[in-house]
Scaffold this motif. Structure first.
Motif, PDB file in Angstrom:
ATOM      1  N   VAL A   1     -42.871  10.205 -18.766  1.00 53.07           N
ATOM      2  CA  VAL A   1     -41.699   9.991 -19.824  1.00 53.07           C
ATOM      3  C   VAL A   1     -41.872  10.308 -21.049  1.00 53.07           C
ATOM      4  CG1 VAL A   1     -39.613   8.500 -20.127  1.00 53.07           C
ATOM      5  CG2 VAL A   1     -40.371   8.597 -18.061  1.00 53.07           C
ATOM      6  N   LEU A   2     -42.859   9.721 -21.460  1.00 52.68           N
ATOM      7  CA  LEU A   2     -43.354   9.800 -22.922  1.00 52.68           C
ATOM      8  C   LEU A   2     -43.804  11.474 -23.110  1.00 52.68           C
ATOM      9  CD1 LEU A   2     -45.440   6.837 -24.056  1.00 52.68           C
ATOM     10  CD2 LEU A   2     -43.449   7.292 -24.920  1.00 52.68           C
ATOM     11  N   SER A   3     -44.406  12.202 -22.169  1.00 49.60           N
ATOM     12  CA  SER A   3     -44.514  13.196 -22.217  1.00 49.60           C
ATOM     13  C   SER A   3     -43.510  14.256 -22.599  1.00 49.60           C
ATOM     14  CB  SER A   3     -45.574  13.782 -21.031  1.00 49.60           C
ATOM     15  OG  SER A   3     -44.644  14.141 -20.095  1.00 49.60           O
ATOM     16  N   ILE A   4     -42.478  13.977 -22.086  1.00 46.23           N
ATOM     17  CA  ILE A   4     -41.148  14.747 -22.381  1.00 46.23           C
ATOM     18  C   ILE A   4     -40.836  14.791 -23.868  1.00 46.23           C
ATOM     19  CG2 ILE A   4     -38.903  15.121 -21.984  1.00 46.23           C
ATOM     20  CD1 ILE A   4     -39.032  13.664 -19.247  1.00 46.23           C
ATOM     21  N   TRP A   5     -41.029  13.591 -24.598  1.00 44.40           N
ATOM     22  CA  TRP A   5     -41.061  13.595 -25.958  1.00 44.40           C
ATOM     23  C   TRP A   5     -41.835  14.424 -26.769  1.00 44.40           C
ATOM     24  CZ3 TRP A   5     -44.480  11.607 -29.503  1.00 44.40           C
ATOM     25  CH2 TRP A   5     -44.197  11.429 -30.880  1.00 44.40           C
ATOM     26  N   PHE A   6     -43.326  14.307 -26.199  1.00 47.61           N
ATOM     27  CA  PHE A   6     -44.440  14.713 -26.691  1.00 47.61           C
ATOM     28  C   PHE A   6     -44.252  16.456 -26.606  1.00 47.61           C
ATOM     29  CE2 PHE A   6     -48.331  16.977 -26.127  1.00 47.61           C
ATOM     30  CZ  PHE A   6     -49.122  16.837 -27.568  1.00 47.61           C
ATOM     31  N   GLU A   7     -43.781  16.794 -25.442  1.00 46.31           N
ATOM     32  CA  GLU A   7     -43.525  18.311 -25.171  1.00 46.31           C
ATOM     33  C   GLU A   7     -42.532  18.753 -25.926  1.00 46.31           C
ATOM     34  OE1 GLU A   7     -42.123  19.639 -21.370  1.00 46.31           O
ATOM     35  OE2 GLU A   7     -43.033  21.588 -21.476  1.00 46.31           O
ATOM     36  N   ARG A   8     -41.413  18.281 -26.449  1.00 49.23           N
ATOM     37  CA  ARG A   8     -40.553  18.680 -27.149  1.00 49.23           C
ATOM     38  C   ARG A   8     -41.016  18.784 -28.535  1.00 49.23           C
ATOM     39  NH1 ARG A   8     -34.973  15.762 -26.406  1.00 49.23           N
ATOM     40  NH2 ARG A   8     -34.347  16.421 -24.475  1.00 49.23           N
TER      41      ARG A   8
ATOM     42  N   ARG B   1     -43.397  22.416 -32.672  1.00 49.92           N
ATOM     43  CA  ARG B   1     -44.388  23.038 -33.517  1.00 49.92           C
ATOM     44  C   ARG B   1     -44.985  24.435 -33.387  1.00 49.92           C
ATOM     45  NH1 ARG B   1     -45.045  20.116 -38.185  1.00 49.92           N
ATOM     46  NH2 ARG B   1     -43.934  17.985 -37.515  1.00 49.92           N
ATOM     47  N   MET B   2     -45.087  24.826 -31.860  1.00 46.99           N
ATOM     48  CA  MET B   2     -45.350  26.043 -31.654  1.00 46.99           C
ATOM     49  C   MET B   2     -44.595  27.150 -32.122  1.00 46.99           C
ATOM     50  SD  MET B   2     -47.495  25.629 -28.143  1.00 46.99           S
ATOM     51  CE  MET B   2     -48.018  27.640 -28.070  1.00 46.99           C
ATOM     52  N   GLN B   3     -43.284  26.642 -32.235  1.00 48.25           N
ATOM     53  CA  GLN B   3     -42.205  27.799 -32.475  1.00 48.25           C
ATOM     54  C   GLN B   3     -41.553  27.500 -33.866  1.00 48.25           C
ATOM     55  OE1 GLN B   3     -39.458  27.222 -29.216  1.00 48.25           O
ATOM     56  NE2 GLN B   3     -41.057  28.153 -27.652  1.00 48.25           N
ATOM     57  N   SER B   4     -42.053  26.837 -34.736  1.00 51.95           N
ATOM     58  CA  SER B   4     -41.710  26.315 -36.000  1.00 51.95           C
ATOM     59  C   SER B   4     -40.390  25.929 -36.000  1.00 51.95           C
ATOM     60  CB  SER B   4     -41.626  27.827 -36.856  1.00 51.95           C
ATOM     61  OG  SER B   4     -42.886  28.336 -36.856  1.00 51.95           O
ATOM     62  N   ARG B   5     -40.247  24.941 -35.244  1.00 49.49           N
ATOM     63  CA  ARG B   5     -38.849  24.152 -35.270  1.00 49.49           C
ATOM     64  C   ARG B   5     -39.587  22.671 -35.632  1.00 49.49           C
ATOM     65  NH1 ARG B   5     -36.949  23.542 -30.310  1.00 49.49           N
ATOM     66  NH2 ARG B   5     -38.463  24.497 -28.932  1.00 49.49           N
TER      67      ARG B   5
ATOM     68  N   SER C   1     -46.902  29.072 -23.864  1.00 50.43           N
ATOM     69  CA  SER C   1     -47.617  30.321 -24.553  1.00 50.43           C
ATOM     70  C   SER C   1     -47.426  31.465 -23.716  1.00 50.43           C
ATOM     71  CB  SER C   1     -49.291  30.091 -24.266  1.00 50.43           C
ATOM     72  OG  SER C   1     -49.714  29.119 -25.012  1.00 50.43           O
ATOM     73  N   LEU C   2     -47.065  31.404 -22.330  1.00 52.88           N
ATOM     74  CA  LEU C   2     -46.953  32.413 -21.674  1.00 52.88           C
ATOM     75  C   LEU C   2     -45.448  32.583 -21.154  1.00 52.88           C
ATOM     76  CD1 LEU C   2     -50.091  31.701 -19.318  1.00 52.88           C
ATOM     77  CD2 LEU C   2     -49.888  33.320 -21.042  1.00 52.88           C
ATOM     78  N   VAL C   3     -45.255  33.607 -20.541  1.00 46.71           N
ATOM     79  CA  VAL C   3     -44.071  33.912 -19.980  1.00 46.71           C
ATOM     80  C   VAL C   3     -43.887  34.030 -18.288  1.00 46.71           C
ATOM     81  CG1 VAL C   3     -42.882  35.356 -21.755  1.00 46.71           C
ATOM     82  CG2 VAL C   3     -44.225  36.356 -20.060  1.00 46.71           C
TER      83      VAL C   3
END
Lengths: 325, 177
Positions: A23-30, A35-39, A286-288
């Motif tokens: 569950v915490l990882s969902i926050w982390f992923e966001r 960060r990766m997309q400058s948001r 990173s990937l599509v």
């Protein structure tokens, strides 16, 4: 404490911790993807948006419990809990340290593969019982992908088994602690088998770049199209759990599990698991997405022959150089 | 006592599931019941001290079931709005065939001298592997060849049109050969 009690108590503890991390990882992923997309990601609810999870959970629980009129309502209700159940069951055999494990089965790796393979059932049921063409297409893709990648997954997991000459997780880890981690030694089969195992785990968990079963640009939301509220939450949770547990398995059978200097075993195992888990997020943002035929070609034309070859190389290595117990 | 209680409960559930496999009119339900039966059989193996067999049962047979289900849905006609129905009008011959098979198997089982209840510890995977590659090597290899032959046979049957006069393959029309 009897083995049954031991398994029950530790199983409960491990399952709780894993679900919390997922569950915490969902926050982390966001935050991480932002960060990766400058948001910025979630910022408003609590410090650094950490309470966003609570807000999301509350929102999901408040939603209306929708079941489509023409759905197969019993199967529709059964699918999400079973997805989580089968996914979590795999954690029963993973040792997080010498003592923190629920059941050290003689057939540990086989159990992991067999029960992990069952996850495709509830996913398929979820898609089929929705009685929605997008959900059914998603389920078809999920099953095709699941069956195909199961084979290189099993074969690449056999490489550490052959090297350690045991299917028991704790044996595999102690062999690695005595010699070297299988990912670096013997150089070659271990490393390549790890890469194949990792790719196949991503595919089994339907994570980008293998998320064609829920390709949102083609299939609305694939298998989860008709699900709302907490049922959708469970399906989503199972996906995160699946990647987390796959990371733990890879850490145990390729990266020496609890083996490491200076710190207690549990710390090392958790560190390795989370590092691999982080890598999965990294890959995801990173990937599509692969195309369906590319996905199948990768599996049948490259991964399958390569993993067969690796098992043979590992067996030859054991025969001529001799490792393991 | 507890063990036999669990055994009978398990056996009852397996039988119930097996009846549902043939009695369900919806193909997907039938196949799902088959999966339940196979999983419970794996639990039975576990109780009888054969954990390796239980694992293989889950990995291979239930894995096979999901494929069966896919083909069932893809290859059969849809009668209703939802699901694929299965039914047969030839119930009497079916029942007779089932009874004959049951009789033959029961006869064979009762005439064989079987050990009463496995008293020894669970057989480890290592022992099974050793036995396969030493004492039973020939049987093991012959089985492998049999499986391979069955697989090739299935491919040949499935691609019959490639060998016949009319090359009416579905996917050759669409795009690349």
């Amino acid at each position: 404490m009897t083995p049954l009690m031991h398994g029950f108590v530790w199983g409960l503890v491990i399952a709780t911790v894993l679900v919390t991390i997922a569950v915490l990882s969902i926050w982390f992923e966001r935050k991480f993807s932002a960060r990766m997309q400058s948001r910025l990601g979630p910022t408003l609810v609590g410090p650094a948006g950490i309470l966003q999870l609570v807000a999301d959970a509350l929102k999901m629980m408040q939603k209306e419990d929708l079941i489509p009129e023409k759905a197969d309502s019993i199967l529709f209700r059964l699918a999400p809990p079973f997805t989580v159940l089968f996914t979590l069951s795999v954690a029963a055999v993973i040792p997080f340290s010498e003592n923190v494990l629920a059941a050290d089965l003689d057939i540990g790796v086989l159990f992991m593969l067999a029960v992990g393979g069952l996850v495709v059932f509830p996913v398929w049921i979820a898609g089929w019982s929705s009685n929605n063409k997008y959900a059914l297409l998603g389920a078809m893709r999920a099953v095709a992908q699941g069956i195909a990648y199961e084979i290189p997954l099993v074969l690449s997991a056999m490489v550490p088994v052959v090297l350690a000459q045991s299917m028991r997780f704790s044996d595999i880890i102690s062999v690695q602690a005595e010699t070297h981690w299988f990912v670096i030694w013997p150089l070659g089969p271990g490393l390549i088998a790890f890469v194949i195992f990792f790719i196949c785990s991503l595919a089994e968990a339907n994570r980008i770049p293998f998320d064609i079963p829920e390709a949102e640009s083609e299939l609305v939301a694939g298998v989860t199209t008709e699900y709302a509220g907490m049922r959708f939450g469970l399906l989503q949770m199972a996906e995160y759990l699946h990647t987390l547990i796959a990371s733990a398995v890879a850490a145990a059978i390729f990266f020496g599990g609890w083996d490491g200097p200076f710190a207690p075993g549990l710390h090392w195992m958790v560190l390795k698991t989370l590092a691999l888990f982080f890598t999965i997020f990294w890959i995801r943002w990173s990937l599509v997405r692969f195309r369906s035929d590319q996905l199948m070609a990768l599996c049948w034309k490259y991964l399958l022959p390569l993993s067969l070859l690796l098992v043979m190389v590992a067996a030859l290595f054991v025969h001529y150089c001799g490792v393991g117990a | 006592m507890t063990e036999s209680l669990i055994f009978f409960a398990l056996a009852a559930f397996i039988l119930l599931g097996a009846v549902r496999v043939v009695a369900s009119r919806d193909l997907v339900h039938a196949v799902l019941w088959l999966a339940v039966v196979l999983v419970l059989t794996a639990v039975m193996f576990l109780m009888l001290g054969a954990p390796f067999l239980a694992g293989v049962q889950l990995l291979l047979y239930t894995g096979g079931v999901i494929t069966l289900m896919l083909f069932g849905v893809m290859l059969t006609r849809r009668h209703h709005e939802i699901g694929v129905e299965v039914d047969s009008s030839r119930r009497l011959p079916g029942a007779l065939g089932a009874l004959a098979l049951f009789g033959a198997m029961a006869c064979a089982i009762f005439r064989t001298d079987l050990p009463a209840w496995p008293s020894s510890a669970p057989v480890s995977a290592l022992e099974i592997g050793r036995a396969f590659l030493t004492d039973h090597l020939i049987a093991f290899e012959v089985l492998s060849i049999l499986l391979l032959a069955a697989m090739i046979g299935a491919i040949v049957l499935g691609r019959q049109s490639d060998f016949g006069d009319e090359p009416e393959t579905v996917y050759r029309k669409g795009g690349r050969p």
